[in-house]
Design a protein around this motif. Sequence first.
Motif, PDB file in Angstrom:
ATOM      1  N   GLN A 127       0.822  -1.200   0.000  1.00 51.14           N
ATOM      2  CA  GLN A 127       0.000   0.000   0.000  1.00 51.14           C
ATOM      3  C   GLN A 127       0.860   1.255   0.000  1.00 51.14           C
ATOM      4  O   GLN A 127       0.524   2.260  -0.636  1.00 51.14           O
ATOM      5  N   GLU A 128       1.995   1.202   0.676  1.00 53.78           N
ATOM      6  CA  GLU A 128       2.846   2.375   0.805  1.00 53.78           C
ATOM      7  C   GLU A 128       3.855   2.542  -0.324  1.00 53.78           C
ATOM      8  O   GLU A 128       4.631   3.496  -0.310  1.00 53.78           O
ATOM      9  N   GLN A 129       3.844   1.649  -1.307  1.00 51.60           N
ATOM     10  CA  GLN A 129       4.858   1.695  -2.366  1.00 51.60           C
ATOM     11  C   GLN A 129       4.559   2.698  -3.472  1.00 51.60           C
ATOM     12  O   GLN A 129       4.758   2.417  -4.656  1.00 51.60           O
ATOM     13  N   LEU A 130       4.084   3.872  -3.114  1.00 54.03           N
ATOM     14  CA  LEU A 130       3.918   4.921  -4.119  1.00 54.03           C
ATOM     15  C   LEU A 130       5.268   5.626  -4.262  1.00 54.03           C
ATOM     16  O   LEU A 130       5.512   6.696  -3.709  1.00 54.03           O
ATOM     17  N   THR A 131       6.155   4.972  -4.981  1.00 54.81           N
ATOM     18  CA  THR A 131       7.518   5.472  -5.165  1.00 54.81           C
ATOM     19  C   THR A 131       7.874   5.419  -6.647  1.00 54.81           C
ATOM     20  O   THR A 131       7.452   4.504  -7.357  1.00 54.81           O
ATOM     21  N   GLY A 132       8.646   6.384  -7.100  1.00 52.23           N
ATOM     22  CA  GLY A 132       9.008   6.464  -8.511  1.00 52.23           C
ATOM     23  C   GLY A 132      10.489   6.217  -8.725  1.00 52.23           C
ATOM     24  O   GLY A 132      11.327   6.937  -8.181  1.00 52.23           O
TER      25      GLY A 132
END
Length: 375
Positions: A127-132
Amino acid sequence: MRSVGVEEELLLVDAGSGEPLALSGAVLAAANRSARQQPDSGDGGTPGHTFEKELHREQLEFATKPVTEMGELLEEIVRWRAEAARHAASEGAVVAALATSPLPVRPSLSTGKRYEWVADQFGLTAQEQLTGGCHVHVSVESDEEGVAVLDRIRPWLAVLTAMSANSPFWQGQDSGYASYRSRVWNRLPSAGPMDVFGSADQYHEQVHALVDTGVLRDKGMIWFDARLSATYPTVEVRVADVCLEAWTPVLLAALVRGLVETAARQWRAGEPPARIGTGLLRLASWRAGRSGLDGPLLHPATMRETSAASAVEALHQHVRQALVDHGDDALVREGIARLTERGNGARIQRELLRTGGDLAEVVTHCARITAEPAS
């Protein structure tokens, strides 16, 4: 000459508030409509685009075509960033080359069986893997050469994390890290540095063993810092944040191609890889994520603390002959000088906050930088 390609993961945000928007499906639909309207080029090629969805609906990914000239790579990156911005605008959004959202966000997972499996398996970590990230692919002649390269580039990868660092903010506050993306990403079970493999057979045995545990769904979830691509005949280096300015991934790509070529030459000459323990490499990765270019790093050859400038110069000197042979040395020297003077994305973001007043302005300013032609 070895070909190079780059993948970038961009953040979709509101043009006014800077808040992430879960619009990847709509933006992809706009890209599909635009592709269908393109005239036939007459060369037998199929009009299309290179965009794909990612784990979260607040992101859009693109991949450049493989090229051999860094000028052409820059043109590709600028082109696809501009196309991403155009399609996002049609849906009321803008794109920002930010490796994390500076503003608070509750990410929305994309639909599909694979993403549902990831969400169920990894829970809050997914869920927290909003990474680029920025992934660099460099061609290799065989799996054997590719694994020889993987074994020999291990100590140098943390420097690339430091150079690319572009994620100082997390959920509305300063994380204290230059690349907090690297810390969030390394929560995943197969992410991070690996031991020396020794041969292509041993690499594939390790991959099969990891998948066979059931912890991972398939080979696509082999998220090593660097791996053999499951799709292309390339080594894929995955340690970098997506970079704010379009010229920075070109600098990284030149250095990665230099690393691959240098490692391949060492292998052909019978030089063994450095037997630096994975534990030390994890510390080097942590140090790079913490410091970026604004604090100490671990020297790739000694694993002792040194200045960021010394670590970057060590990388440059390590690959310099390959850079000269590729015609890339002047580009790299200029890029390093520029990065030293202007700073990486983390430094720019913090300076924008210091002078602009709030994180929303940081995001909207970075969106404008993302859409700019390379200067």
